[in-house]
Design a protein around this motif. Structure first.
Motif, mmCIF file in Angstrom:
data_model
loop_
_atom_site.group_PDB
_atom_site.id
_atom_site.type_symbol
_atom_site.label_atom_id
_atom_site.label_comp_id
_atom_site.label_asym_id
_atom_site.label_seq_id
_atom_site.Cartn_x
_atom_site.Cartn_y
_atom_site.Cartn_z
ATOM 1 N N ASN A 1 0.602 -1.040 0.115
ATOM 2 C CA ASN A 1 -0.170 0.201 -0.207
ATOM 3 C C ASN A 1 0.799 1.303 0.007
ATOM 4 O OD1 ASN A 1 -2.191 1.442 0.071
ATOM 5 N ND2 ASN A 1 -2.759 0.590 2.278
ATOM 6 N N HIS B 1 -4.254 1.126 -1.911
ATOM 7 C CA HIS B 1 -5.499 0.182 -1.612
ATOM 8 C C HIS B 1 -6.375 0.621 -0.328
ATOM 9 C CE1 HIS B 1 -3.617 -2.039 -5.154
ATOM 10 N NE2 HIS B 1 -2.266 -1.893 -3.959
ATOM 11 N N ALA B 2 -7.326 0.004 -0.646
ATOM 12 C CA ALA B 2 -8.120 0.172 0.593
ATOM 13 C C ALA B 2 -7.470 0.000 2.296
ATOM 14 C CB ALA B 2 -9.144 -0.975 0.976
ATOM 15 N N ASP C 1 -8.044 -0.839 5.786
ATOM 16 C CA ASP C 1 -9.276 -1.502 6.574
ATOM 17 C C ASP C 1 -9.902 -0.663 7.764
ATOM 18 O OD1 ASP C 1 -9.795 -3.903 9.326
ATOM 19 O OD2 ASP C 1 -10.694 -4.281 7.355
ATOM 20 N N GLY D 1 -4.465 -4.028 6.088
ATOM 21 C CA GLY D 1 -5.340 -5.235 5.746
ATOM 22 C C GLY D 1 -5.369 -5.359 4.287
ATOM 23 N N GLU D 2 -6.982 -6.130 4.291
ATOM 24 C CA GLU D 2 -7.003 -6.582 2.515
ATOM 25 C C GLU D 2 -6.363 -7.240 2.587
ATOM 26 O OE1 GLU D 2 -9.897 -4.792 0.799
ATOM 27 O OE2 GLU D 2 -10.649 -3.685 2.796
ATOM 28 N N GLY D 3 -4.928 -7.748 3.341
ATOM 29 C CA GLY D 3 -3.548 -8.086 2.889
ATOM 30 C C GLY D 3 -2.423 -6.918 1.769
#
Length: 375
Positions: free
Chosen positions: A117, A141-142, A144, A205-207
């Motif tokens: 990220n 990236h998102a 979390d 988060g989310e990898g």
């Protein structure tokens, strides 16, 4: 995670000093691929650490804190993905630290991240901006929701002189996650701002994982802003709180009124085509315009409107403030990126979302403070 015990005979060089020798333990351990999300720690048994130096494979130093009694050292941050770290230590044996001196080296490598990220910061490093500019951090990236507090705590804003402000989480117009820091009140002109993000090794988060730290700074320039009086068809320029000139123009029509509140200049473009499709009007027009000052991401601009014969007489635009080309150039030159433009007297009841540009001033200070993830 594992640890690795170092003594003078395990890769280090001992001295001929008499007395016991310290046993130094480094974690993560050498020779194994270390898990992400952990700090680097060094401990000394039967002795005291006198020096710890940690560098990554790019030669960057890893900062940390040595305990007052020399018993341990812990990194300020966490290990980043797919990175090799070298830990060099010097210690003296004995509880009083007067025993044998020894130095040792340990090397370990961390696992790769499923995805890295990255962030994009606004303003850019070294920029000079207006008094309404927030610090804005956009993530690739998102992020979390459960990871936001740790990320927020890793981001520090330092100002000279000291300025009160706070971080708030925002959904950018693009749909990406964003965190902004806004001052309680507009910046004092001349303020120096430094931003440090000690993010390396933090799980988003989310990898996603952060692979590096970030540092950037910017300065606050002249105190310039504009106020649009919609019923009077007038934009007034202010410098250091005093009016310095008026410009006539046309705001949004009763059907498409210009959005109210305090906007922030997010970007500027000397030449642009006003495309009706970008604001939901299909292919009705493609009009070339000069000296375009962007407010919202959705298309609220200050710009030249040479096609409009009613400039300064009638509010008939689709939400922008249109002017003569000469007056649009004056505004373009007068307002820096980060300056504020307040719209008064509009019939619009829509509040612009904070993520629709750099719209942090659409909310009160009390509303803004609720956006923090740190409770």
């Amino acid at each position: 995670m594992g640890s690795f015990v170092l003594t003078a005979c395990s890769g280090g060089s001992g001295s001929s000093d008499a007395g016991p020798e310290a046993r130094v333990t480094v974690s993560p351990a050498a020779g194994k691929e270390a898990a992400l999300g952990s700090p680097i720690s060094v401990k000394a048994d039967e002795g005291r650490l006198t020096e710890v130096e940690v560098k990554d494979d790019k030669g960057q130093k890893v900062t940390g804190q040595l305990a007052g009694d020399g018993s341990s050292w812990t990194s300020d941050g966490k290990v980043g993905p797919k990175t090799t770290y070298t830990v060099r230590t010097t210690a003296k044996g004995g509880k009083d630290g007067k025993g044998r001196k020894s130095s040792s080296t340990s090397t370990f490598t961390t696992r790769p991240a499923p995805k890295v990220n990255k962030l994009t910061n606004t303003p850019g490093n070294g920029q000079t901006v207006g008094t309404g500019m927030p610090v804005s951090v956009l993530f690739d990236h998102a992020v979390d929701a459960g990871k936001r507090a740790e990320i927020e705590k890793a981001l520090k804003v330092t100002t000279q002189p000291k300025v009160e402000g706070a971080w708030g989480w925002v959904k950018d117009w693009s749909g990406q996650d964003r965190i902004d820091w806004r001052p309680k009140d507009p910046w004092p002109s001349g303020t120096k701002v430094s931003v440090n993000g000690n993010l390396s090794g933090i799980d988003s988060g989310e990898g996603g994982w952060f692979a590096r730290n970030y540092d950037f700074g910017f300065s606050i320039g002249a105190d310039r802003k504009a106020v649009i009086d919609v019923p009077a068809h007038t934009l007034t320029m202010y410098e250091n709180g005093k009016p310095v000139g008026d410009i006539k123009g046309s705001a949004g029509s009763p059907q498409d009124p210009t959005r109210g509140g305090i906007h922030t200049v997010r970007s500027k473009n000397a030449d642009e085509v006003m495309d009706s499709a970008t604001i939901g009007y299909g292919d009705k027009w493609m009009l070339p315009s000069k000296w375009v000052t962007h407010l919202t991401a959705s298309g609220t601009f200050l710009h030249s409107a040479p096609w409009n014969d009613s400039v300064g007489v009638e509010n008939n635009s689709h939400g922008c403030f249109g002017m003569t080309t000469a007056d649009a150039k004056k505004i373009y030159d007068f307002l820096p990126i980060g300056a504020t433009v307040e719209v008064k007297g509009t019939t619009s009841t829509k509040q612009t979302d904070v993520g629709n540009g750099l719209e942090v001033w659409q909310e009160t200070w009390q509303q803004w403070q609720k956006r923090t993830a740190v409770k």
